[in-house]
Design a protein around this motif. Structure first.
Motif, PDB file in Angstrom:
ATOM      1  N   ARG A 150       0.850  -0.969   0.127  1.00 29.27           N
ATOM      2  CA  ARG A 150       0.283  -0.121  -0.527  1.00 29.27           C
ATOM      3  C   ARG A 150       0.618   1.334  -0.217  1.00 29.27           C
ATOM      4  NH1 ARG A 150      -5.009  -0.891  -1.071  1.00 29.27           N
ATOM      5  NH2 ARG A 150      -5.575   1.003   0.020  1.00 29.27           N
ATOM      6  N   LEU A 151       1.775   1.345   0.573  1.00 29.22           N
ATOM      7  CA  LEU A 151       3.299   2.232   0.571  1.00 29.22           C
ATOM      8  C   LEU A 151       3.568   2.435  -0.497  1.00 29.22           C
ATOM      9  CD1 LEU A 151       4.548   2.022   4.480  1.00 29.22           C
ATOM     10  CD2 LEU A 151       3.052   3.454   3.388  1.00 29.22           C
ATOM     11  N   LEU A 152       4.602   1.673  -1.464  1.00 33.29           N
ATOM     12  CA  LEU A 152       4.159   1.599  -2.269  1.00 33.29           C
ATOM     13  C   LEU A 152       3.842   2.127  -3.645  1.00 33.29           C
ATOM     14  CD1 LEU A 152       7.105   1.032  -3.988  1.00 33.29           C
ATOM     15  CD2 LEU A 152       6.529  -1.366  -4.497  1.00 33.29           C
ATOM     16  N   TYR A 153       2.981   1.371  -3.548  1.00 29.37           N
ATOM     17  CA  TYR A 153       1.812   2.014  -4.717  1.00 29.37           C
ATOM     18  C   TYR A 153       1.029   3.615  -4.179  1.00 29.37           C
ATOM     19  CZ  TYR A 153       1.480  -2.403  -6.922  1.00 29.37           C
ATOM     20  OH  TYR A 153       2.256  -3.590  -7.580  1.00 29.37           O
ATOM     21  N   GLY A 154       0.480   3.886  -2.587  1.00 29.40           N
ATOM     22  CA  GLY A 154       0.474   5.030  -3.133  1.00 29.40           C
ATOM     23  C   GLY A 154       1.807   5.848  -2.959  1.00 29.40           C
ATOM     24  N   PHE A 155       2.786   5.598  -3.008  1.00 25.54           N
ATOM     25  CA  PHE A 155       3.485   6.469  -3.170  1.00 25.54           C
ATOM     26  C   PHE A 155       3.908   7.229  -4.362  1.00 25.54           C
ATOM     27  CE2 PHE A 155       7.816   7.348  -4.650  1.00 25.54           C
ATOM     28  CZ  PHE A 155       8.505   8.953  -3.705  1.00 25.54           C
ATOM     29  N   ARG A 156       3.619   6.082  -5.047  1.00 27.86           N
ATOM     30  CA  ARG A 156       3.441   6.507  -6.825  1.00 27.86           C
ATOM     31  C   ARG A 156       1.859   7.243  -6.981  1.00 27.86           C
ATOM     32  NH1 ARG A 156       2.235   1.138 -11.203  1.00 27.86           N
ATOM     33  NH2 ARG A 156       0.597   0.860  -9.518  1.00 27.86           N
ATOM     34  N   VAL A 157       1.112   6.809  -6.451  1.00 26.30           N
ATOM     35  CA  VAL A 157      -0.074   8.131  -6.664  1.00 26.30           C
ATOM     36  C   VAL A 157       0.510   9.560  -6.171  1.00 26.30           C
ATOM     37  CG1 VAL A 157      -2.576   8.102  -5.856  1.00 26.30           C
ATOM     38  CG2 VAL A 157      -1.614   5.763  -6.265  1.00 26.30           C
ATOM     39  N   SER A 158       1.097   9.376  -5.258  1.00 30.05           N
ATOM     40  CA  SER A 158       0.997  10.824  -4.964  1.00 30.05           C
ATOM     41  C   SER A 158       2.029  11.711  -6.209  1.00 30.05           C
ATOM     42  CB  SER A 158       2.271  10.829  -3.325  1.00 30.05           C
ATOM     43  OG  SER A 158       1.216   9.818  -2.524  1.00 30.05           O
ATOM     44  N   VAL A 159       3.294  10.988  -5.856  1.00 29.97           N
ATOM     45  CA  VAL A 159       4.244  11.973  -7.202  1.00 29.97           C
ATOM     46  C   VAL A 159       3.510  11.644  -8.588  1.00 29.97           C
ATOM     47  CG1 VAL A 159       6.320  11.007  -8.538  1.00 29.97           C
ATOM     48  CG2 VAL A 159       6.331  10.494  -6.137  1.00 29.97           C
ATOM     49  N   LEU A 160       2.819  10.814  -9.145  1.00 31.88           N
ATOM     50  CA  LEU A 160       2.514  11.298 -10.389  1.00 31.88           C
ATOM     51  C   LEU A 160       1.604  12.470  -9.755  1.00 31.88           C
ATOM     52  CD1 LEU A 160       2.060   7.676 -12.045  1.00 31.88           C
ATOM     53  CD2 LEU A 160       4.162   9.478 -11.898  1.00 31.88           C
ATOM     54  N   PHE A 161       0.589  12.029  -9.282  1.00 34.35           N
ATOM     55  CA  PHE A 161      -0.539  13.113  -8.724  1.00 34.35           C
ATOM     56  C   PHE A 161       0.783  14.700  -8.482  1.00 34.35           C
ATOM     57  CE2 PHE A 161      -3.140  16.330  -5.591  1.00 34.35           C
ATOM     58  CZ  PHE A 161      -4.269  16.126  -6.160  1.00 34.35           C
ATOM     59  N   GLY A 162       1.910  14.541  -7.548  1.00 31.36           N
ATOM     60  CA  GLY A 162       2.291  15.552  -7.429  1.00 31.36           C
ATOM     61  C   GLY A 162       2.818  16.495  -9.263  1.00 31.36           C
ATOM     62  N   LEU A 163       3.388  15.668 -10.115  1.00 33.89           N
ATOM     63  CA  LEU A 163       3.936  16.024 -11.083  1.00 33.89           C
ATOM     64  C   LEU A 163       2.282  16.562 -11.915  1.00 33.89           C
ATOM     65  CD1 LEU A 163       6.509  13.081 -11.489  1.00 33.89           C
ATOM     66  CD2 LEU A 163       7.197  15.532 -10.904  1.00 33.89           C
ATOM     67  N   ALA A 164       1.623  16.423 -11.460  1.00 31.95           N
ATOM     68  CA  ALA A 164       0.219  16.776 -13.000  1.00 31.95           C
ATOM     69  C   ALA A 164       0.967  17.670 -12.289  1.00 31.95           C
ATOM     70  CB  ALA A 164      -0.247  15.158 -12.845  1.00 31.95           C
ATOM     71  N   LEU A 165      -0.068  18.063 -10.861  1.00 27.94           N
ATOM     72  CA  LEU A 165      -0.161  19.540 -10.778  1.00 27.94           C
ATOM     73  C   LEU A 165       0.441  20.079 -10.294  1.00 27.94           C
ATOM     74  CD1 LEU A 165      -2.801  20.443  -8.951  1.00 27.94           C
ATOM     75  CD2 LEU A 165      -2.156  19.922  -6.661  1.00 27.94           C
ATOM     76  N   THR A 166       2.374  20.035 -10.540  1.00 19.68           N
ATOM     77  CA  THR A 166       2.563  20.844 -10.608  1.00 19.68           C
ATOM     78  C   THR A 166       2.872  20.930 -12.426  1.00 19.68           C
ATOM     79  OG1 THR A 166       4.323  20.265  -9.366  1.00 19.68           O
ATOM     80  CG2 THR A 166       5.134  21.527  -9.951  1.00 19.68           C
ATOM     81  N   PHE A 167       2.897  20.182 -12.864  1.00 18.16           N
ATOM     82  CA  PHE A 167       3.172  20.898 -14.763  1.00 18.16           C
ATOM     83  C   PHE A 167       1.214  21.769 -14.569  1.00 18.16           C
ATOM     84  CE2 PHE A 167       1.436  19.720 -18.979  1.00 18.16           C
ATOM     85  CZ  PHE A 167       2.264  20.255 -19.468  1.00 18.16           C
ATOM     86  N   ILE A 168       0.140  21.502 -14.356  1.00 16.15           N
ATOM     87  CA  ILE A 168      -0.802  22.082 -14.397  1.00 16.15           C
ATOM     88  C   ILE A 168      -0.397  23.949 -13.984  1.00 16.15           C
ATOM     89  CG2 ILE A 168      -3.367  22.881 -14.452  1.00 16.15           C
ATOM     90  CD1 ILE A 168      -3.396  19.154 -14.397  1.00 16.15           C
ATOM     91  N   GLY A 169       0.403  23.635 -12.845  1.00 11.13           N
ATOM     92  CA  GLY A 169       0.134  24.952 -12.166  1.00 11.13           C
ATOM     93  C   GLY A 169       1.396  25.758 -12.509  1.00 11.13           C
ATOM     94  N   VAL A 170       2.339  24.784 -13.074  1.00  9.79           N
ATOM     95  CA  VAL A 170       3.393  25.712 -14.472  1.00  9.79           C
ATOM     96  C   VAL A 170       2.629  26.576 -15.509  1.00  9.79           C
ATOM     97  CG1 VAL A 170       5.861  25.985 -14.962  1.00  9.79           C
ATOM     98  CG2 VAL A 170       4.954  24.765 -12.531  1.00  9.79           C
ATOM     99  N   VAL A 171       2.280  25.439 -16.223  1.00  6.80           N
ATOM    100  CA  VAL A 171       1.472  25.837 -17.741  1.00  6.80           C
ATOM    101  C   VAL A 171       0.735  27.261 -16.853  1.00  6.80           C
ATOM    102  CG1 VAL A 171       0.636  26.024 -19.412  1.00  6.80           C
ATOM    103  CG2 VAL A 171       1.898  24.022 -18.409  1.00  6.80           C
ATOM    104  N   VAL A 172      -0.156  27.539 -16.269  1.00 12.56           N
ATOM    105  CA  VAL A 172      -0.991  28.361 -16.000  1.00 12.56           C
ATOM    106  C   VAL A 172      -0.253  29.363 -15.095  1.00 12.56           C
ATOM    107  CG1 VAL A 172      -3.432  29.117 -15.024  1.00 12.56           C
ATOM    108  CG2 VAL A 172      -3.178  26.750 -16.365  1.00 12.56           C
ATOM    109  N   GLY A 173       0.265  29.009 -14.370  1.00 15.15           N
ATOM    110  CA  GLY A 173       0.926  30.597 -13.756  1.00 15.15           C
ATOM    111  C   GLY A 173       1.955  31.418 -14.536  1.00 15.15           C
ATOM    112  N   VAL A 174       3.203  30.552 -15.586  1.00 15.51           N
ATOM    113  CA  VAL A 174       4.076  31.276 -16.318  1.00 15.51           C
ATOM    114  C   VAL A 174       2.924  31.632 -17.161  1.00 15.51           C
ATOM    115  CG1 VAL A 174       5.038  31.113 -18.196  1.00 15.51           C
ATOM    116  CG2 VAL A 174       5.417  29.577 -15.799  1.00 15.51           C
ATOM    117  N   LEU A 175       1.899  31.335 -18.167  1.00 13.25           N
ATOM    118  CA  LEU A 175       1.603  32.070 -18.755  1.00 13.25           C
ATOM    119  C   LEU A 175      -0.051  33.396 -17.960  1.00 13.25           C
ATOM    120  CD1 LEU A 175      -0.672  29.298 -20.958  1.00 13.25           C
ATOM    121  CD2 LEU A 175       1.177  30.729 -21.469  1.00 13.25           C
TER     122      LEU A 175
END
Length: 358
Positions: A150-175
């Protein structure tokens, strides 16, 4: 005249030997040993989580039975193939199936940890939640599922979610920051008033309302958090554009007749990316912490999805099962510390006031 001619090759060699700004930043980053080791360790953990099916799974990677080869990790093999009675998916933790593979000529190669995040050990020797053992390294939760998986798969979900949210925030924030800082005037005033109104909206209440109206999912969380995750970065980019648009080389480019897009892309944006890059690790750690907090409050991902917040909630509800909360807390703190160390090292590496590394 001869002295000037002799100095020219020396100057050319010095210019050729001078590293580029990105190279100097990388050399300064390598001097930050704590940041380098944090980057290496976080990369290893992320790769392991992305390959979680090969590390922690209740299905063998490869199996040989009665002269035939099977790949259960990518194949759905019925139980009757291995001598079972039912035409249903094989439970490879069943003692009968395990005994079948131990017969001469048969074998199965399992992952390091023989548990998937959905696997319930019906043959456990202790009641759930069970303490750490040889079969479950970090014990089981209140449903009998392996905590390590559960920790291993949960860490993957957290990292992928963090990457996606960071990417969207960077694109919108920079624009949005680029538009405000470059045009200024009424455009900047309109965006500033809009951001003030938008940032004053109660984000947690909106999450509660939408969670009650729509089916909770990772995509719903991503959309809702993306609506507010760009505001902080937008202010930094706006300030950089307001400063850089007054520089001499930008005025020269405007005087040469270059379009606004060319000026932004070639002259202002590359010189305004330092706060953006420095912002990334801290934004990602904030995204991971936000997802964990919402899962802990029951407003996050669906119940079957592995997450760090859900494990923390189980640890709170089962105080006697210390292994659940302790292991989850250790993973969460380690992840946030690594991202913080990486952010500090990246900030120092991109600081032009730091002495260049040789």
């Amino acid at each position: 005249m001869s002295q000037d001619m002799s100095r020219a090759p020396v100057a050319a060699e010095a210019l050729a030997a001078s590293p580029s700004p990105s190279r100097r930043a990388w050399l300064r980053f390598r001097q930050q040993r704590l940041g380098c080791w944090s980057l290496l360790l976080f990369t290893v953990l992320m790769v392991l989580s992305l390959c979680a099916e090969l590390v922690s799974n209740d299905k063998p990677l490869v199996a040989r039975y009665q002269g035939h080869w099977y790949f259960p990790i990518v194949q759905n093999v019925p139980e009757t193939v291995f001598g079972g009675d039912f035409d249903s998916p094989t439970d490879y933790l069943d003692p009968f199936i395990v005994a079948q593979f131990k017969r001469p000529g048969n074998f199965a190669i399992y992952p390091v940890n023989r548990s998937h995040h959905r696997t319930i050990n019906y043959f456990a020797k202790s009641p759930n939640p069970a303490p750490p053992s040889a079969d479950n390294w970090l014990g089981t939760d209140d449903r009998g599922r392996d905590v390590f998986a559960r920790l291993l798969y949960g860490f993957r979900v957290s990292v992928l979610f963090g990457l996606a949210l960071t990417f969207i925030g960077v694109v919108v924030g920079v624009l949005t920051g680029a538009v405000q800082g470059f045009y200024g005037g009424r455009t900047d005033l309109f965006f500033q008033r809009f951001i003030e109104v938008w940032s004053s909206m109660p984000e947690l209440y909106l999450l509660i309302i939408f969670s009650a109206v729509f089916t909770p999912s990772i995509w719903l969380l991503l959309v809702l958090l993306s609506l507010f995750g760009w505001i902080g970065l937008s202010d930094y980019v706006r300030a950089e554009f307001l400063r850089n648009r007054q520089l001499d080389h930008v005025r020269a480019a405007r005087a040469m007749g270059q379009s606004n897009w060319q000026i932004i892309r070639r002259h202002i944006l590359p010189n305004s990316m330092t706060p953006v890059v420095t912002f990334l690790p801290f934004r990602m750690s904030a995204a991971i912490l936000a997802l964990t907090s919402l899962d802990f409050l029951g407003l996050g991902v669906p119940p079957d999805t592995p997450s760090l917040g859900e494990l923390l909630l189980q640890g709170k509800n089962n105080l006697d099962a210390w292994w659940i909360s302790l292991s989850t807390f250790a993973v969460l703190v380690l992840s946030l510390l690594l991202l913080t160390f990486m952010g500090d090292a990246l900030r120092d590496a991109l600081d032009p006031r730091k002495e260049d590394a040789r």
